[in-house]
Design a protein around this motif. Sequence first.
Motif, PDB file in Angstrom:
ATOM      1  N   ILE A   1      38.853  45.668  44.965  1.00  0.00           N
ATOM      2  CA  ILE A   1      40.277  45.357  44.834  1.00  0.00           C
ATOM      3  C   ILE A   1      40.486  43.960  45.390  1.00  0.00           C
ATOM      4  O   ILE A   1      40.029  43.658  46.498  1.00  0.00           O
ATOM      5  CB  ILE A   1      41.138  46.351  45.654  1.00  0.00           C
ATOM      6  N   GLN A   2      41.144  43.124  44.623  1.00  0.00           N
ATOM      7  CA  GLN A   2      41.436  41.781  45.108  1.00  0.00           C
ATOM      8  C   GLN A   2      42.931  41.642  45.281  1.00  0.00           C
ATOM      9  O   GLN A   2      43.705  42.118  44.457  1.00  0.00           O
ATOM     10  CB  GLN A   2      40.947  40.737  44.100  1.00  0.00           C
ATOM     11  N   ALA A   3      43.310  40.962  46.335  1.00  0.00           N
ATOM     12  CA  ALA A   3      44.730  40.701  46.555  1.00  0.00           C
ATOM     13  C   ALA A   3      44.913  39.233  46.857  1.00  0.00           C
ATOM     14  O   ALA A   3      44.041  38.594  47.448  1.00  0.00           O
ATOM     15  CB  ALA A   3      45.249  41.537  47.713  1.00  0.00           C
ATOM     16  N   LEU A   4      46.036  38.702  46.395  1.00  0.00           N
ATOM     17  CA  LEU A   4      46.393  37.339  46.754  1.00  0.00           C
ATOM     18  C   LEU A   4      47.835  37.368  47.225  1.00  0.00           C
ATOM     19  O   LEU A   4      48.733  37.801  46.502  1.00  0.00           O
ATOM     20  CB  LEU A   4      46.243  36.402  45.547  1.00  0.00           C
ATOM     21  N   VAL A   5      48.021  36.946  48.460  1.00  0.00           N
ATOM     22  CA  VAL A   5      49.366  36.904  49.032  1.00  0.00           C
ATOM     23  C   VAL A   5      49.674  35.441  49.280  1.00  0.00           C
ATOM     24  O   VAL A   5      48.913  34.749  49.938  1.00  0.00           O
ATOM     25  CB  VAL A   5      49.420  37.707  50.351  1.00  0.00           C
ATOM     26  N   ASP A   6      50.760  34.970  48.691  1.00  0.00           N
ATOM     27  CA  ASP A   6      51.067  33.546  48.788  1.00  0.00           C
ATOM     28  C   ASP A   6      52.577  33.359  48.888  1.00  0.00           C
ATOM     29  O   ASP A   6      53.339  34.177  48.364  1.00  0.00           O
ATOM     30  CB  ASP A   6      50.519  32.835  47.533  1.00  0.00           C
ATOM     31  N   THR A   7      52.986  32.265  49.514  1.00  0.00           N
ATOM     32  CA  THR A   7      54.415  32.016  49.701  1.00  0.00           C
ATOM     33  C   THR A   7      55.159  32.074  48.375  1.00  0.00           C
ATOM     34  O   THR A   7      54.782  31.405  47.423  1.00  0.00           O
ATOM     35  CB  THR A   7      54.622  30.622  50.325  1.00  0.00           C
TER      36      THR A   7
END
Length: 462
Positions: free
Chosen positions: A310-316
């Motif tokens: 599982i990949q996640a990207l959390v960005d402003t």
Amino acid sequence: MAKDKTVYSCTECGGTSARWLGKCPSCGAWNTLIETVAEAPAGGVRNRFASLAPASEVAALADIEASEVERTPTGIGELDRVLGGGIVEGGVVLIGGDPGIGKSTLLLQALDGLQRAGVPTLYVTGEESGAQVALRSRRLGLERSQVKVLAEIQLEKIQATIAAQQPAVAVIDSIQTMYSDQLTSAPGSVAQVRECAAHLTRAAKAGGTATILVGHVTKEGALAGPRVLEHMVDTVLYFEGDTHSAFRLVRAIKNRFGAVNEIGVFAMTEKGLKGVANPSAIFLSQHSEPVPGSCVLVTLEGTRPMLVEIQALVDTGGPSPRRLSVGLDRDRLAMLLAVLHRHAGVACMDQDVFVNAVGGVRISEPAADLAVMLAITSSLRGRALPKGFLAFGEVGLAGEVRPAPRGQERLREAAKLGFSMAIVPKANAPKGGKAGGREFEGLTIHPVERIEDALEVVRGHA
Ligand code: TYD
Ligand code: MG
């Protein structure tokens, strides 16, 4: 042939109307009337006492002989697995998927396998000419294939051919190209798709020909797509996986003759689809060093454990941050973010959050929760999870970590693939053994009861 009278019937309540109306006169639903063929009453005028005639016989359950259905394997192991062992006489299978994903390829290979085993087959193509199918068969290395091909789109002619040829297995590729001359609607409309499928299903049950209907998942999704046929057929299979990767998954959504959620895994090669017998590691991207925002889980859909990253990207994000997921349920993602905030103090309110299950696999089981949450936290903090790490477990609204079914099997698969550390629900941790059940076939197990505990374990290893 004189046309039977057409009527419009409601897909919701079954009410009928002599002409098309936007609103069903019986139940008031909108846009539910579709053209259908009115069944001519037997013997002219319908006898209004017909309903009082003796019904068919009834028998006590214990008196009915329970017979196992006989299955004919197609010879393609991964396909037989999702079918529940093979093709069943008179069984109707619907196989859906995006255009170009490999439906025709797989079925042509399956028919050839059956034909070579002495099972008479018929491939009805409405999308390609016989020459095009022949070209494909050469490409698949089936030069000498004895599979019978019929290029036809008219239902009545197809039924006549099936009745004359009596194949044991027939493929209709695709149901959306077929039309019945009893209806004036265009091929591919809901009315035609349903009518043709209903006739073919009835013929399959009566004549014993196992019938495989191919259905394209259409842009409109539910409308004229395979979805409207799911209740009519015995088995529903869907292709998953993105067309850009070589891997294709076939999942059983419904199966009267086998287990649901069973998955068959294939690789698209130069010479058609090849089964992948040991697929547990194909959904991992090969990072040489751990990267932030990635967490592996063991999913067990059907009977086979598979490791999926599982990949996640959390960005402003902007004023209304986005939550997007590929291969995972978006509503569940929103829920998990709320749980993370409330119970573990991890705030993503002003952040865009994207999550993705690698390889185009779709995960519907809640056991993915823990991995999704750990991947999100890892991305937010910019800190990778330890090397050889994995996690699984469902997370509830109260922040509790609930057990996943068949935890031992999942752990065993992970251990086999060389993983070294796992966070699992407490109830899934192996009992006994060394160090109070914390060692399992080379895996160090961290049992947790709450999401906070899971984050604590990860922090301790950073
Ligand atoms: P196809 O089976 O026609 O898909 P569907 O019937 O679901 O629309 O085609 C699948 C794709 O696979 C097509 O783009 C061409 C490719 N392909 C291969 O890579 N190898 C092959 O041997 C064959 C026959 C097709
Ligand atoms: Mg096709």
